[in-house]
Design an enzyme around this catalytic site. Structure first.
Site, short mmCIF file in Angstrom:
data_model
loop_
_atom_site.label_atom_id
_atom_site.label_comp_id
_atom_site.label_asym_id
_atom_site.label_seq_id
_atom_site.Cartn_x
_atom_site.Cartn_y
_atom_site.Cartn_z
N CYS A 111 0.70 -1.74 -0.48
CA CYS A 111 -0.05 0.03 -0.21
C CYS A 111 1.03 1.74 -0.28
O CYS A 111 0.17 2.24 0.21
CB CYS A 111 -0.97 0.21 1.23
N HIS A 246 -3.41 7.30 3.83
CA HIS A 246 -3.04 5.65 2.88
C HIS A 246 -4.97 5.32 3.34
O HIS A 246 -4.41 6.16 4.74
CB HIS A 246 -2.21 4.70 3.62
N ASN A 276 -10.06 -0.34 0.63
CA ASN A 276 -8.62 0.07 0.41
C ASN A 276 -8.07 -0.44 -0.82
O ASN A 276 -8.62 -1.85 -1.74
CB ASN A 276 -7.71 -0.71 1.60
#
Ligand code: ACO
Length: 353
Positions: A111, A246, A276
């Site tokens: 990520c 994030h 996500n």
């Protein structure tokens, strides 16, 4: 060294929406559980390849910068869900976008991939090794979702975001970067049943995560990363206009906000819409923040991420004068012929092969 900035931005999210209620029709879960644990209400599931989403996000970023594809000399795709293991997704994007012969490479930092990509783009441009880079964060993480592993199947979604990175003619751009990785935590977040390892390659494919470890690490590393990046930029936290974290989990974002003590309206949040999307969350959020007028000329931004590795990174970034795209493109993804839930269920049959 040259100042390095962002002159174009764009996103591509696939059309098919899967709501929490949709998931609850096939998994033992509820909208209440998912919303209260993560803040996610729905996610997008892709009916096209990762490189198709990446390409369209890239075309939109090029249009926003007022550039033809031939004006770029490097493509970096941050992804952990490549179309194929070989070749890179960037190779597909390079040809689909119409930028023949230029350098193209994928990077995988989970990520945190977009932040790592930004640091590499910065180095290439600051040293003159490249002039204009198309940097994309793009993920088709739905291919890794195993509906039998409910603790992770509800958290992720697909999408792509892209930026054009080049030397800046003013004071705007990257002011500081703080990156790191703790390989001892590699197994805290992993995808089983994929790859060349000698033991474990025949396990079922699924995202496996130690949720509590990841939660703690994300809060500490992203929070401390923001503080370090701000300090290195010689800014004060009060000067920051918008933190773009994030988007892993709303509770993580809230905990970071409390840790670094910034107001709620200074933390950008869109996780309720997309879940996500791994390396794509920050460039998607940046594109949305600019398009929604949340980024003003000269705004002081901080990007922060945490992900598999475990990796982390934060960047202090001063936006330039232009907050409007120079142009747009009306190109769209083809219409899906299945619902998002049907695509997810079809993926399960592939996982079991
Ligand atoms: N629906 C209903 N119940 C569920 C689900 C689900 N989808 N998933 C797990 N549960 C159950 C568990 O089985 C457990 O039941 P039990 O007590 O009977 O055993 C119960 O819910 C509680 O499970 P916990 O794991 O303790 O739940 P927690 O409140 O910690 O939340 C979560 C889990 C959301 C994963 C949390 O640990 C978390 O936020 N972790 C951060 C990780 C994250 O968000 N990662 C995103 C990817 S990583 C990244 O991007 C950096």
């Amino acid at each position: 060294m040259k100042n390095v900035t962002i002159t174009g931005w764009g996103k591509c999210v696939p059309q098919s929406v899967v709501t929490n209620e949709d998931l609850a029709s096939v998994i033992d879960t509820t909208d209440e559980w998912i919303t209260s644990r993560s803040g996610i209400k729905e996610r997008r599931i892709s009916h096209v390849n990762n490189s198709d989403m990446a390409t369209l996000a890239g075309k939109r970023a090029l249009a926003a910068a007022g550039l033809q594809p031939t004006a770029i000399d490097y493509v970096i795709v941050a992804t952990c869900t490549p179309d194929r293991q070989i070749p890179s997704t960037a190779a597909y994007v390079q040809t689909k976008i119409g930028a023949p012969h230029i350098a193209a490479v994928d990077i995988n930092a989970g990520c945190t991939g977009f932040i790592y990509g930004l640091s590499m783009a910065h180095g290439l441009i600051a040293t003159g090794a490249a002039n204009r880079i198309l940097l994309i964060g793009s993920e088709q993480i739905s291919s890794y979702l195993n509906l039998e592993v409910r603790s992770t199947a509800v958290l992720f979604g697909d999408g792509a975001g892209a930026v054009i990175v080049e030397a800046s003619e003013d004071d705007s751009g990257i002011k500081s970067m703080a990156l790191g990785c703790d390989g001892d935590g590699a197994d805290h977040l992993t995808v089983t049943g994929l790859g060349t390892e000698l033991v474990g390659a025949d396990e079922p494919r699924a995202i496996v995560m130690d949720g509590a470890e990841i939660f703690r690490g994300a809060v500490v590393r992203m929070g401390d990363g923001v503080v370090a990046a701000v300090k290195d930029a010689e800014w004060e936290l009060e000067d920051v206009d918008l933190v773009i974290p994030h988007q892993a989990n709303l509770r993580i974002i809230d905990a970071i906000r409390r840790r670094i003590k910034v107001d709620e309206d200074k933390m950008y949040v869109n996780i309720h819409k997309y879940g996500n999307t791994s390396a794509a969350t920050i460039p998607i959020a940046l594109a949305e923040a600019v398009d929604e007028g949340r980024v003003e000329a000269g705004a002081k931004l901080v990007f922060a991420a945490f992900g598999a590795g475990v990796t982390w990174g934060a960047v202090a970034f001063q936006w330039g004068d232009r907050v409007e795209p120079i142009a747009t493109t009306d190109e769209e993804l083809p219409e899906p012929t299945q619902t998002g839930l049907e695509i997810l269920i079809a993926n399960q049959r592939v996982l079991q092969k």
